[in-house]
Design an enzyme around this catalytic site. Structure first.
Site, short mmCIF file in Angstrom:
data_model
loop_
_atom_site.label_atom_id
_atom_site.label_comp_id
_atom_site.label_asym_id
_atom_site.label_seq_id
_atom_site.Cartn_x
_atom_site.Cartn_y
_atom_site.Cartn_z
N ARG A 58 0.83 -1.22 0.00
CA ARG A 58 0.00 0.00 0.00
C ARG A 58 0.85 1.26 0.00
NH1 ARG A 58 -2.93 -2.03 4.80
NH2 ARG A 58 -1.74 -3.92 4.40
N GLU A 95 2.31 -4.95 13.88
CA GLU A 95 1.20 -5.05 14.84
C GLU A 95 0.78 -6.51 14.93
OE1 GLU A 95 -2.36 -3.02 13.66
OE2 GLU A 95 -3.32 -3.33 15.60
P1 AMP Z 1 3.53 -0.97 11.87
O1 AMP Z 1 4.82 -1.49 11.35
O2 AMP Z 1 3.06 -1.67 13.10
O3 AMP Z 1 3.52 0.53 12.02
O4 AMP Z 1 2.43 -1.35 10.79
C1 AMP Z 1 2.29 -0.61 9.65
C2 AMP Z 1 2.10 -1.46 8.43
O5 AMP Z 1 1.21 -2.56 8.65
C3 AMP Z 1 1.50 -0.61 7.34
O6 AMP Z 1 2.22 -0.89 6.15
C4 AMP Z 1 0.06 -1.04 7.25
O7 AMP Z 1 -0.27 -1.22 5.91
C5 AMP Z 1 -0.05 -2.35 8.02
N1 AMP Z 1 -1.04 -2.30 9.11
C6 AMP Z 1 -0.79 -2.44 10.43
N2 AMP Z 1 -1.90 -2.40 11.17
C7 AMP Z 1 -2.91 -2.19 10.31
C8 AMP Z 1 -4.31 -2.00 10.45
N3 AMP Z 1 -4.91 -2.03 11.66
N4 AMP Z 1 -5.05 -1.78 9.34
C9 AMP Z 1 -4.45 -1.75 8.13
N5 AMP Z 1 -3.14 -1.92 7.93
C10 AMP Z 1 -2.36 -2.13 8.99
#
Ligand code: AMP
Length: 170
Positions: A58, A95
């Site tokens: 994305r 996450e």
């Molecule tokens: P983080 O590394 O935890 O900041 O997660 C960010 C990445 O995971 C991004 O590239 C998002 O596309 C995806 N992501 C994490 N949590 C979500 C969520 N609740 N909804 C959609 N995409 C998420």
């Protein structure tokens, strides 16, 4: 325009307990897409950005049009094994899960001014991995720009000192 209305919340995807923020509903709406890209790019218009870096997948859909608006190049960050030439990689936690990311070794000229763009800031793990790789290659991270920030996960905390733009916060 209320961009928040264009984002679809999908409970329990891809696993139980995750509230997935689906941006496909924003991307398919031409006016909302253009508005979001313009709002993400505007703070960086006078910042002489050389390269926008976006993590798959994305981060491509959002980062590439931001690069176009800023007259900058676009560099992809990908999952291991996807980039064809020599890479460096970095391990990070999500996450939901753990993973590694890669960037081409020759993607960033030392001293380049870099804007990192992704759809969503959650824990900040993906962004921190991206920052580390850009900096390892000698790039200067000028800003971090997201459509969405999940504030309860405190991603900002680990990214203190970096300029962060987030259009929508939950
Ligand atoms: P983080 O590394 O935890 O900041 O997660 C960010 C990445 O995971 C991004 O590239 C998002 O596309 C995806 N992501 C994490 N949590 C979500 C969520 N609740 N909804 C959609 N995409 C998420």
């Amino acid at each position: 325009m209320d961009l928040r209305e264009k984002i679809r919340n999908v409970p329990n995807f891809p696993q139980q307990g995750i509230q997935f923020k689906d941006i496909t509903t924003l991307l398919k709406d031409g006016k909302a897409f253009r508005t979001a890209i313009d709002l993400l790019a505007t703070p960086y218009k006078e910042q002489n950005i050389d390269i926008v870096v976006g993590p798959e997948a994305r981060g491509f859909a959002v980062g590439a049009p931001v690069a176009y608006v800023l007259d900058a190049g676009f560099v992809p960050i990908r999952k291991p094994g996807k980039l064809p030439a020599a890479t460096i990689s970095y391990q990070y936690s999500l996450e939901y899960g753990k993973d590694a990311l890669e960037i081409h070794k020759d993607a960033i000229e030392p001293g380049s001014r870099v804007l990192i763009v992704d759809d969503l800031l959650a824990t900040g793990g993906t962004t921190m991995a991206t920052v580390k790789m850009v900096e390892q290659l000698g790039g200067k991270v000028v800003g971090l720009a997201f459509l969405i920030e999940l504030t309860c996960l405190n991603g900002r905390q680990g990214l203190a000192g970096y300029d962060i733009t987030a259009l929508i916060q939950y």
